[in-house]
Motif scaffolding. Structure first.
Motif, PDB file in Angstrom:
ATOM      1  N   MET A 189     -10.698 -35.823 -36.568  1.00 50.27           N
ATOM      2  CA  MET A 189     -12.056 -35.521 -35.165  1.00 50.27           C
ATOM      3  C   MET A 189     -11.959 -34.597 -35.300  1.00 50.27           C
ATOM      4  SD  MET A 189     -12.140 -38.156 -32.254  1.00 50.27           S
ATOM      5  CE  MET A 189     -10.556 -39.025 -31.803  1.00 50.27           C
ATOM      6  N   THR A 190     -12.847 -33.695 -34.543  1.00 47.04           N
ATOM      7  CA  THR A 190     -12.696 -32.568 -34.780  1.00 47.04           C
ATOM      8  C   THR A 190     -11.893 -32.096 -33.051  1.00 47.04           C
ATOM      9  OG1 THR A 190     -15.032 -32.133 -33.394  1.00 47.04           O
ATOM     10  CG2 THR A 190     -14.793 -31.478 -36.005  1.00 47.04           C
ATOM     11  N   ARG A 191     -11.896 -30.929 -32.692  1.00 48.15           N
ATOM     12  CA  ARG A 191     -10.890 -30.952 -31.820  1.00 48.15           C
ATOM     13  C   ARG A 191     -11.636 -30.518 -30.614  1.00 48.15           C
ATOM     14  NH1 ARG A 191      -7.380 -25.703 -30.557  1.00 48.15           N
ATOM     15  NH2 ARG A 191      -5.716 -27.675 -29.950  1.00 48.15           N
ATOM     16  N   ALA A 192     -13.090 -30.700 -30.518  1.00 48.59           N
ATOM     17  CA  ALA A 192     -15.045 -30.717 -29.911  1.00 48.59           C
ATOM     18  C   ALA A 192     -14.484 -32.384 -29.747  1.00 48.59           C
ATOM     19  CB  ALA A 192     -15.152 -29.575 -30.273  1.00 48.59           C
TER      20      ALA A 192
ATOM     21  N   ALA B 280     -12.540 -34.858 -30.429  1.00 48.58           N
ATOM     22  CA  ALA B 280     -11.549 -35.048 -29.501  1.00 48.58           C
ATOM     23  C   ALA B 280     -11.305 -34.267 -27.431  1.00 48.58           C
ATOM     24  CB  ALA B 280     -10.255 -34.400 -29.701  1.00 48.58           C
ATOM     25  N   ARG B 281     -12.100 -33.484 -27.581  1.00 48.18           N
ATOM     26  CA  ARG B 281     -11.952 -32.810 -26.156  1.00 48.18           C
ATOM     27  C   ARG B 281     -13.443 -33.934 -25.552  1.00 48.18           C
ATOM     28  NH1 ARG B 281     -10.028 -27.082 -26.188  1.00 48.18           N
ATOM     29  NH2 ARG B 281      -8.129 -27.018 -26.494  1.00 48.18           N
ATOM     30  N   HIS B 282     -14.152 -33.601 -26.641  1.00 48.54           N
ATOM     31  CA  HIS B 282     -15.497 -34.563 -25.832  1.00 48.54           C
ATOM     32  C   HIS B 282     -14.824 -36.132 -25.509  1.00 48.54           C
ATOM     33  CE1 HIS B 282     -19.390 -35.945 -25.176  1.00 48.54           C
ATOM     34  NE2 HIS B 282     -19.172 -37.236 -25.747  1.00 48.54           N
ATOM     35  N   VAL B 283     -14.277 -36.927 -26.266  1.00 46.49           N
ATOM     36  CA  VAL B 283     -13.579 -38.401 -26.344  1.00 46.49           C
ATOM     37  C   VAL B 283     -13.041 -38.020 -24.538  1.00 46.49           C
ATOM     38  CG1 VAL B 283     -12.028 -40.099 -27.353  1.00 46.49           C
ATOM     39  CG2 VAL B 283     -13.868 -38.976 -28.466  1.00 46.49           C
ATOM     40  N   PHE B 284     -12.154 -37.618 -24.580  1.00 47.76           N
ATOM     41  CA  PHE B 284     -10.886 -37.551 -23.347  1.00 47.76           C
ATOM     42  C   PHE B 284     -11.661 -36.295 -22.506  1.00 47.76           C
ATOM     43  CE2 PHE B 284      -8.254 -38.196 -27.263  1.00 47.76           C
ATOM     44  CZ  PHE B 284      -8.244 -39.759 -26.537  1.00 47.76           C
ATOM     45  N   ALA B 285     -12.754 -36.373 -22.071  1.00 52.03           N
ATOM     46  CA  ALA B 285     -13.739 -35.798 -20.995  1.00 52.03           C
ATOM     47  C   ALA B 285     -13.621 -35.651 -19.783  1.00 52.03           C
ATOM     48  CB  ALA B 285     -14.716 -35.246 -21.184  1.00 52.03           C
ATOM     49  N   ARG B 286     -12.459 -37.135 -20.179  1.00 47.45           N
ATOM     50  CA  ARG B 286     -12.166 -37.455 -18.036  1.00 47.45           C
ATOM     51  C   ARG B 286     -10.725 -36.865 -18.004  1.00 47.45           C
ATOM     52  NH1 ARG B 286     -16.726 -40.179 -15.591  1.00 47.45           N
ATOM     53  NH2 ARG B 286     -18.328 -40.422 -17.181  1.00 47.45           N
ATOM     54  N   SER B 287     -10.186 -36.904 -18.879  1.00 44.74           N
ATOM     55  CA  SER B 287      -8.565 -36.402 -18.908  1.00 44.74           C
ATOM     56  C   SER B 287      -8.498 -35.382 -18.842  1.00 44.74           C
ATOM     57  CB  SER B 287      -7.881 -37.615 -19.461  1.00 44.74           C
ATOM     58  OG  SER B 287      -8.529 -36.958 -20.910  1.00 44.74           O
ATOM     59  N   SER B 288      -6.761 -34.729 -17.570  1.00 43.96           N
ATOM     60  CA  SER B 288      -7.542 -32.887 -17.917  1.00 43.96           C
ATOM     61  C   SER B 288      -6.870 -33.243 -19.174  1.00 43.96           C
ATOM     62  CB  SER B 288      -5.681 -32.939 -17.169  1.00 43.96           C
ATOM     63  OG  SER B 288      -4.695 -33.412 -16.328  1.00 43.96           O
ATOM     64  N   SER B 289      -6.725 -31.452 -19.933  1.00 48.48           N
ATOM     65  CA  SER B 289      -5.802 -31.502 -21.190  1.00 48.48           C
ATOM     66  C   SER B 289      -4.869 -30.414 -21.204  1.00 48.48           C
ATOM     67  CB  SER B 289      -7.351 -30.866 -21.841  1.00 48.48           C
ATOM     68  OG  SER B 289      -7.150 -29.805 -22.366  1.00 48.48           O
TER      69      SER B 289
ATOM     70  N   ARG C 296      -0.936 -26.589 -26.791  1.00 55.60           N
ATOM     71  CA  ARG C 296      -0.594 -25.653 -27.646  1.00 55.60           C
ATOM     72  C   ARG C 296      -2.007 -24.635 -28.516  1.00 55.60           C
ATOM     73  NH1 ARG C 296       4.762 -26.646 -28.688  1.00 55.60           N
ATOM     74  NH2 ARG C 296       4.237 -28.170 -29.752  1.00 55.60           N
ATOM     75  N   HIS C 297      -1.473 -23.702 -29.203  1.00 54.31           N
ATOM     76  CA  HIS C 297      -2.791 -23.883 -30.047  1.00 54.31           C
ATOM     77  C   HIS C 297      -3.330 -24.838 -31.217  1.00 54.31           C
ATOM     78  CE1 HIS C 297      -5.450 -20.758 -31.499  1.00 54.31           C
ATOM     79  NE2 HIS C 297      -4.887 -20.684 -32.941  1.00 54.31           N
ATOM     80  N   TYR C 298      -2.218 -25.763 -31.638  1.00 49.49           N
ATOM     81  CA  TYR C 298      -2.578 -26.895 -32.530  1.00 49.49           C
ATOM     82  C   TYR C 298      -1.725 -28.304 -32.070  1.00 49.49           C
ATOM     83  CZ  TYR C 298      -3.622 -22.168 -35.921  1.00 49.49           C
ATOM     84  OH  TYR C 298      -3.487 -21.820 -36.294  1.00 49.49           O
ATOM     85  N   GLU C 299      -2.114 -28.120 -30.665  1.00 45.87           N
ATOM     86  CA  GLU C 299      -1.996 -29.138 -30.101  1.00 45.87           C
ATOM     87  C   GLU C 299      -2.738 -29.352 -28.941  1.00 45.87           C
ATOM     88  OE1 GLU C 299       2.107 -31.501 -30.055  1.00 45.87           O
ATOM     89  OE2 GLU C 299       2.668 -29.234 -30.355  1.00 45.87           O
ATOM     90  N   ASP C 300      -2.555 -31.320 -28.809  1.00 46.88           N
ATOM     91  CA  ASP C 300      -3.924 -30.967 -27.193  1.00 46.88           C
ATOM     92  C   ASP C 300      -3.408 -31.740 -26.260  1.00 46.88           C
ATOM     93  OD1 ASP C 300      -5.755 -28.638 -27.129  1.00 46.88           O
ATOM     94  OD2 ASP C 300      -7.082 -30.107 -27.731  1.00 46.88           O
ATOM     95  N   PHE C 301      -2.750 -32.345 -25.171  1.00 45.13           N
ATOM     96  CA  PHE C 301      -1.846 -33.103 -24.298  1.00 45.13           C
ATOM     97  C   PHE C 301      -3.429 -33.352 -23.170  1.00 45.13           C
ATOM     98  CE2 PHE C 301       1.025 -30.339 -25.449  1.00 45.13           C
ATOM     99  CZ  PHE C 301       2.186 -31.052 -26.332  1.00 45.13           C
ATOM    100  N   PHE C 302      -3.790 -35.080 -23.374  1.00 40.49           N
ATOM    101  CA  PHE C 302      -5.180 -35.386 -22.782  1.00 40.49           C
ATOM    102  C   PHE C 302      -3.776 -36.586 -21.134  1.00 40.49           C
ATOM    103  CE2 PHE C 302      -6.307 -34.360 -26.560  1.00 40.49           C
ATOM    104  CZ  PHE C 302      -8.089 -33.475 -26.209  1.00 40.49           C
ATOM    105  N   CYS C 303      -3.892 -35.963 -20.931  1.00 36.87           N
ATOM    106  CA  CYS C 303      -3.557 -36.942 -19.609  1.00 36.87           C
ATOM    107  C   CYS C 303      -4.565 -38.292 -19.291  1.00 36.87           C
ATOM    108  CB  CYS C 303      -2.623 -36.109 -18.125  1.00 36.87           C
ATOM    109  SG  CYS C 303      -1.623 -34.970 -19.375  1.00 36.87           S
TER     110      CYS C 303
END
Length: 143
Positions: A3-6, A8-17, A20-27
């Motif tokens: 997946m692209t970053r966009a 991934a962030r869409h899939v986990f849109a209901r979680s906080s993120s 770092r520059h090359y990592e995302d943490f979705f709670c």
């Protein structure tokens, strides 16, 4: 993976993120998912076509949530027990963690451990972790 970053962030849109520059943490209540993207250090080791295909894409995902398993291995398991279920590499000691990789069909299993206990389980792009040299570059690209 892939997946692209966009995306991934869409899939986990209901979680906080956070990340770092090359990592995302979705709670996701209370333990989340960590995803890693191909860094420039990693990309520069790849041929042009492969580099372009992986730029900005998820190449690794892991979690510390005990709900999930990887071939029967959950976070909290002993590394010795995990070794009975997975064909683990020798450990890579990076920072305070030990990382183990193992073949996992279309992906590579990734275990983060400390003091002999698995803290995170995940999967990685198997094309980036075929050789020992590639595994070292892959793991260090996130540290």
């Amino acid at each position: 993976l892939g997946m692209t970053r966009a995306q991934a962030r869409h899939v986990f849109a209901r979680s906080s993120s956070r990340g770092r520059h090359y990592e995302d943490f979705f709670c996701l209540n209370p333990i989340g998912i960590r995803v890693g993207y191909a860094s420039p250090a990693l990309l520069k080791t790849l041929p042009g076509r492969r580099r372009k295909a992986l730029q900005g894409r998820v190449i690794w995902a892991s979690t510390a949530n005990g709900y999930y398993t990887l071939r029967g291995v959950r976070p909290g398991a002993k590394v010795a027990a995990a070794g009975k279920r997975l064909k683990l590499t020798r450990p890579f000691h990076i920072g305070i963690n030990y990382w183990y990789l193992a073949p996992n069909g279309a992906s590579t299993a990734v275990l983060k451990a400390r003091r002999g206990v698995v803290e995170e389980i995940g999967v990685a792009d198997k094309h980036l972790t075929r050789s020992h040299k590639q595994q070292v570059v892959f793991l260090h690209s996130f540290s």
